[in-house]
Design an enzyme around this catalytic site. Structure first.
Site, PDB file in Angstrom:
ATOM      1  N   ARG A 125     -15.972  -4.067  -1.753  1.00 33.19           N
ATOM      2  CA  ARG A 125     -15.074  -3.478  -2.593  1.00 33.19           C
ATOM      3  C   ARG A 125     -14.261  -4.890  -3.358  1.00 33.19           C
ATOM      4  NH1 ARG A 125     -10.940  -1.081   1.232  1.00 33.19           N
ATOM      5  NH2 ARG A 125      -9.700  -0.843  -0.732  1.00 33.19           N
ATOM      6  N   LYS A 137      -8.552   0.940  10.683  1.00 31.03           N
ATOM      7  CA  LYS A 137      -8.273  -0.175  11.688  1.00 31.03           C
ATOM      8  C   LYS A 137      -7.205   0.166  12.674  1.00 31.03           C
ATOM      9  CE  LYS A 137      -8.099  -3.369   8.437  1.00 31.03           C
ATOM     10  NZ  LYS A 137      -8.538  -3.448   7.063  1.00 31.03           N
TER      11      LYS A 137
HETATM   12  N1  URA Z   1      -5.223  -3.689   3.484  1.00 33.11           N
HETATM   13  C1  URA Z   1      -6.637  -3.235   4.139  1.00 33.11           C
HETATM   14  O1  URA Z   1      -6.746  -3.778   5.291  1.00 33.11           O
HETATM   15  N2  URA Z   1      -7.419  -2.589   3.332  1.00 33.11           N
HETATM   16  C2  URA Z   1      -7.242  -2.278   2.024  1.00 33.11           C
HETATM   17  O2  URA Z   1      -8.001  -1.624   1.545  1.00 33.11           O
HETATM   18  C3  URA Z   1      -5.925  -2.805   1.392  1.00 33.11           C
HETATM   19  C4  URA Z   1      -5.105  -3.421   2.218  1.00 33.11           C
END
Ligand code: URA
Length: 434
Positions: free
Chosen positions: A168, A187
């Protein structure tokens, strides 16, 4: 299944089935789908979006792509707060000891800074001796014995996110709502917490620049957290200005300590009280948010939260004397001042620009291998709304490398906007989703 079919379906605005999303994430994790096809699907998601069901499935698939943490050895309900990333955001260093002083258990896995945003782990590592890589049994024992511990990521949490995020980053698909939600919550949900309070930043220093987008992001994160069985609340908070006055690492820890002594900047203190109150309320420690906020402020007034922060420092190998002697952090050999360019008011600050100026001084990293200069950073003496005269010092810069000053000063000067009239005051907490 064929990646070609998934890409075409999403490109044409179709809805991906749960089995297709799971198959995609499994392929990303195992490395069986080439980057160009992963990138093509990411771009299709960027343009066509995902509905809540798809986003939920993507989040759970990312969560399940690696290890799930097991905090069951911790006695009691576990709580965490998570910020979507900001400039000068040191709230974890204050909120964690505040809520832990009421018996809330915080086993916190934090990240490092990347780009213009700072990271809790880098800040903590500026404390002499402080270890963020202690063994898991010590981490969980600290949580049981003193109520709190903060470490960096050791397990392979959500490896699919690591790969997706890297792609990304280079394919201009970071700022997509379903991709941000699934990345953050994938996460977060891999950690074993019961209560989660999200601080969703909005404005020039945040991933989401508008309040409308930030609200949508927060709603999706809260929905998905609840679907995973968690107690979740989100606050939407202003990132059109850095939080507090300090931006960097040691300098932010010092500001956090000052805040725990009851002498912190008002915006930082107020936000920490609001976030702590949400955690205490969800945890069932008080009857109302107001009561929980009073409790949070009392933990600061009484010095209980500061004492716990000192205990955490000691338990993780750091020198707790830093609470009383800031010279132990070391001093930046080079300092410089930035002055107001005109008479008037500071109407606004490009917060991302301030983050980039701090990065230019050495306080952050452009790549994961860069080494951080702990004493580098910025102290903002004037912020949005302040009246200034041309030549007034508005910020102080700190670094170990004199060659870094000019670039940082230029970025900072370009980040400040002046007006003749006093700008309207904006609240820091803009919305609440629960
Ligand atoms: N923090 C993350 O861990 N992922 C994202 O896509 C944006 C901010």
């Amino acid at each position: 299944m064929r990646m070609f079919d998934l890409i075409r379906k999403k490109r044409d605005g179709g809805i991906l089935r749960p089995a297709e999303i799971r198959w995609f994430i499994e392929g990303v994790t195992k490395g069986t789908i080439p980057d160009y096809q992963v990138s093509a699907l990411l771009m299709a998601i960027y343009y066509k979006g995902m509905n809540l069901e798809e986003t939920k499935e993507l989040t759970f698939a990312i969560r399940d792509s690696g290890e799930r943490l097991d905090f069951s050895a911790v006695r009691g309900i576990r709580a965490d707060k998570h910020s979507t990333g900001g400039v000068g955001d040191k709230t974890s260093l204050i909120v964690v000891p505040v809520v832990a002083s009421f018996g809330v258990k915080v086993a916190k896995i934090s990240g490092r800074g990347l780009g213009h945003t700072g990271g809790t782990i880098d800040k903590l590592e500026s404390i002499p001796g402080f270890r963020t890589d202690i063994p898991e049994e010590d981490f969980l024992r600290n949580v049981n014995e003193i109520g709190l511990s903060i470490i960096g990521q050791t397990h392979e949490i959500a490896p699919a996110d690591k790969k997706l995020y890297a792609l990304r980053d280079v394919t201009a698909t970071i700022d997509s709502l379903p991709l941000i939600v699934s990345s953050i919550m994938g996460k977060k949900l891999a950690a074993d917490d019961d209560v989660i309070v999200l601080d969703v930043k909005t404005g020039s220093g945040a991933f989401m620049k508008t309040r409308r987008d930030s609200r949508k992001l927060a709603e999706a994160m809260v929905d998905i957290g609840k679907a995973a069985g968690k107690r979740v609340t989100a606050l939407i908070t202003d990132m059109d200005r850095p939080l507090g006055s300090a931006v960097g690492n040691a300098i932010e820890v010092i500001e956090s300590i000052e805040t725990l002594k009851g002498r912190g900047p008002k915006d930082l203190t107020d936000l920490c009280a609001a976030l702590s109150s949400e955690i205490l309320y969800l945890y069932g420690k008080g009857e109302s948010l107001e009561q929980c906020e009073d409790m949070a402020r009392d933990a600061i007034r009484s010095g209980r939260a500061l004492a716990l922060f000192g205990e955490m420092i000691r338990a993780q190998g750091g020198n707790p004397e830093v609470l009383w002697d800031y010279s132990l952090f070391g001093t930046a050999p080079v300092t410089a001042e930035v002055c107001a360019e005109t008479d008037g008011y500071i109407a606004g600050m490009d917060t991302e620009g301030i983050g980039r100026a701090s990065l230019a001084l050495g306080a952050g990293r452009n790549t994961l291998d860069d080494v951080i200069d702990n004493t580098a950073g910025i102290l903002l003496l004037k912020k949005t709304g302040a009246r200034v005269r041309r030549g007034d010092v508005i910020a102080k810069l700190f670094t170990s490398d004199p060659q870094k000053v000019d670039q940082a000063r230029d970025i900072l000067i370009r980040s400040v906007v002046y007006t003749e009239k006093a700008p309207r005051k904006k609240p820091l907490v803009l919305d609440r989703i629960s």
